[in-house]
Design a protein around this motif. Structure first.
Motif, short mmCIF file in Angstrom:
data_model
loop_
_atom_site.label_atom_id
_atom_site.label_comp_id
_atom_site.label_asym_id
_atom_site.label_seq_id
_atom_site.Cartn_x
_atom_site.Cartn_y
_atom_site.Cartn_z
N SER A 1 17.44 7.83 4.81
CA SER A 1 16.43 8.04 5.85
C SER A 1 15.93 9.48 5.85
N GLY A 2 14.64 9.64 6.20
CA GLY A 2 14.06 10.97 6.36
C GLY A 2 13.52 11.59 5.11
N VAL A 3 13.57 10.86 3.98
CA VAL A 3 13.06 11.42 2.72
C VAL A 3 12.23 10.37 2.00
N GLU A 4 11.44 10.83 1.03
CA GLU A 4 10.66 9.94 0.19
C GLU A 4 10.59 10.54 -1.20
N SER A 5 10.18 9.74 -2.16
CA SER A 5 10.14 10.22 -3.55
C SER A 5 8.83 9.84 -4.21
N SER A 6 8.44 10.62 -5.19
CA SER A 6 7.27 10.33 -6.01
C SER A 6 7.50 10.95 -7.37
N SER A 7 6.65 10.61 -8.33
CA SER A 7 6.79 11.15 -9.68
C SER A 7 5.65 12.10 -9.99
N ARG A 8 5.95 13.14 -10.76
CA ARG A 8 4.96 14.12 -11.14
C ARG A 8 5.04 14.40 -12.62
N GLY A 9 3.90 14.80 -13.18
CA GLY A 9 3.87 15.18 -14.59
C GLY A 9 3.52 14.02 -15.49
N GLU A 10 3.50 14.30 -16.77
CA GLU A 10 3.18 13.30 -17.79
C GLU A 10 4.39 13.11 -18.69
N ASP A 11 4.56 11.87 -19.17
CA ASP A 11 5.66 11.60 -20.09
C ASP A 11 5.49 12.43 -21.36
N PRO A 12 6.55 12.95 -21.95
CA PRO A 12 7.94 12.69 -21.62
C PRO A 12 8.54 13.64 -20.57
N VAL B 1 10.30 13.69 -7.78
CA VAL B 1 10.41 14.75 -6.77
C VAL B 1 10.80 14.10 -5.45
N ILE B 2 11.83 14.62 -4.83
CA ILE B 2 12.31 14.11 -3.53
C ILE B 2 11.94 15.13 -2.47
N ARG B 3 11.30 14.67 -1.41
CA ARG B 3 10.83 15.59 -0.37
C ARG B 3 11.05 14.96 1.01
N GLU C 1 0.86 -1.19 0.00
CA GLU C 1 0.00 0.00 0.00
C GLU C 1 0.89 1.23 0.00
N ARG C 2 0.55 2.20 -0.83
CA ARG C 2 1.33 3.42 -0.91
C ARG C 2 0.39 4.63 -1.00
N SER C 3 0.85 5.74 -0.44
CA SER C 3 0.09 6.98 -0.51
C SER C 3 0.92 8.04 -1.22
N ALA C 4 0.24 8.98 -1.86
CA ALA C 4 0.91 10.05 -2.59
C ALA C 4 -0.13 11.12 -2.90
N PRO C 5 0.31 12.30 -3.33
CA PRO C 5 -0.65 13.36 -3.63
C PRO C 5 -1.66 12.99 -4.71
N SER C 6 -1.30 12.06 -5.61
CA SER C 6 -2.24 11.64 -6.65
C SER C 6 -2.25 10.12 -6.74
N LYS D 1 13.77 20.97 2.25
CA LYS D 1 13.10 21.50 1.05
C LYS D 1 13.10 20.45 -0.05
N GLU D 2 11.94 20.23 -0.67
CA GLU D 2 11.85 19.24 -1.73
C GLU D 2 12.57 19.71 -2.98
N GLU D 3 13.01 18.77 -3.79
CA GLU D 3 13.70 19.08 -5.04
C GLU D 3 13.18 18.16 -6.13
N ALA D 4 13.06 18.71 -7.34
CA ALA D 4 12.61 17.94 -8.50
C ALA D 4 13.80 17.68 -9.41
N LEU D 5 13.91 16.46 -9.91
CA LEU D 5 14.98 16.10 -10.83
C LEU D 5 14.53 16.31 -12.27
N ASP D 6 15.44 16.12 -13.19
CA ASP D 6 15.11 16.28 -14.61
C ASP D 6 14.14 15.19 -15.06
N PRO D 7 13.40 15.41 -16.15
CA PRO D 7 12.50 14.37 -16.67
C PRO D 7 13.26 13.08 -16.98
#
Length: 278
Positions: A257-268, A273-275, A60-65, A234-240
């Motif tokens: 430890s202390g951080v998590e990641s998720s993906s945002r946007g549509e391909d390509p 995003v690491i927060r 089970e995972r949670s995320a903004p979307s 502070k969160e940071e977004a990596l390149d596509p």
């Protein structure tokens, strides 16, 4: 990927194939138009182990979307969308000025399948994948060696060209811009292996260790950014990135430890995003 007219004549003159073991690697030479590329009589595929009791894994995972939650779960399971069943437990809600907001929650379950591939299964997958890749190289007119390499429990099929400028150009074309052509070859190989074995493909197709180098660079960069996020808050977004690259990043961030990641946007343009972990 068209064959260059000036090189086709001498390439067709190559005949025969060989298999040799060098430094623990199985090296197979592909030559276009080679009638002996097919498996010789009396050399059957390695026998697969009998089917074993099916296993079911789920997370089970949670995320903004919902999409981000599913991708995080897929990264955790190391699976594709075609190999899982998804249940949405909670839809995301924005709330009012941040009050009452809630993230999406999903449960992702691997479909019933056999246990992880055994050594015999992996050998069979490598043989099937090597035959397919060699056939593909022959059809597009590329001269290259296909090496089977096991690295950290992963089977790689590494395509290696010669040392001339033309050979280097061929390997560059096979990789493609940002690895797009290589990813297409990987997807075709995955489909062929999955269709013939009924197992998830565990073979990674590479070209002159491009993916190995790429994986090392991505993982190092992801850990560097994740540690900075943990320090600054502070969160940071990596390149596509493509799905393979995003999974490498998710795996690397999971070890900080202390951080998590998720993906945002549509391909390509989809990116990781690491927060700070909430």
């Amino acid at each position: 990927m068209a064959r260059r007219p000036g090189r086709a004549s001498w390439r067709r003159s190559w005949t025969g194939s060989r298999t040799s073991v060098r430094a623990g690697r199985d090296r197979r030479v592909n030559r276009p138009g080679d009638p002996s590329r097919a498996r010789p009589p009396g050399r059957p595929l390695p026998q697969r182990s009998p089917a074993r009791e099916a296993t079911v894994d789920e997370v089970e995972r949670s995320a903004p979307s919902v999409e981000e939650a599913i991708e995080a779960a897929l990264a955790e399971l190391g699976a594709t969308e075609q190999e899982v069943a998804v249940q949405i437990l909670q839809e995301p809600r924005g709330g009012f000025m941040g009050v009452g907001s809630q993230e999406a929650v999903v449960r992702v379950r691997l479909r019933a399948r056999r246990e992880e591939a055994t050594e015999e299964d992996l050998e069979e997958q490598a043989e099937i994948a090597a035959d397919f890749v060699e056939g593909l190289l022959s059809r597009i007119g590329l001269v290259a060696e296909v090496e089977q390499q096991v690295d950290d429990g992963t089977m790689y099929l590494n395509v290696v060209g010669g040392e001339s400028e033309d050979d280097e150009e061929d390997m560059g074309l096979l990789i493609g811009r940002h690895g797009q052509t290589l990813e297409a070859v990987q997807e075709l190989t995955r489909v062929v292996v999955g269709h013939k074995t009924g197992l998830r493909c565990r073979v990674i197709v590479d070209v002159e260790d491009y993916k190995k180098r790429q994986r090392a660079r991505l993982a190092s960069r992801a850990v560097e950014v994740a540690r900075r996020v943990a320090r600054t808050g502070k969160e940071e977004a990596l390149d596509p990135m493509n799905p393979y690259e995003r999974k490498v990043v998710h795996d690397a961030v999971a070890g900080v430890s202390g951080v998590e990641s998720s993906s945002r946007g549509e391909d390509p343009d989809r990116r990781v995003v690491i927060r700070p972990r909430s």
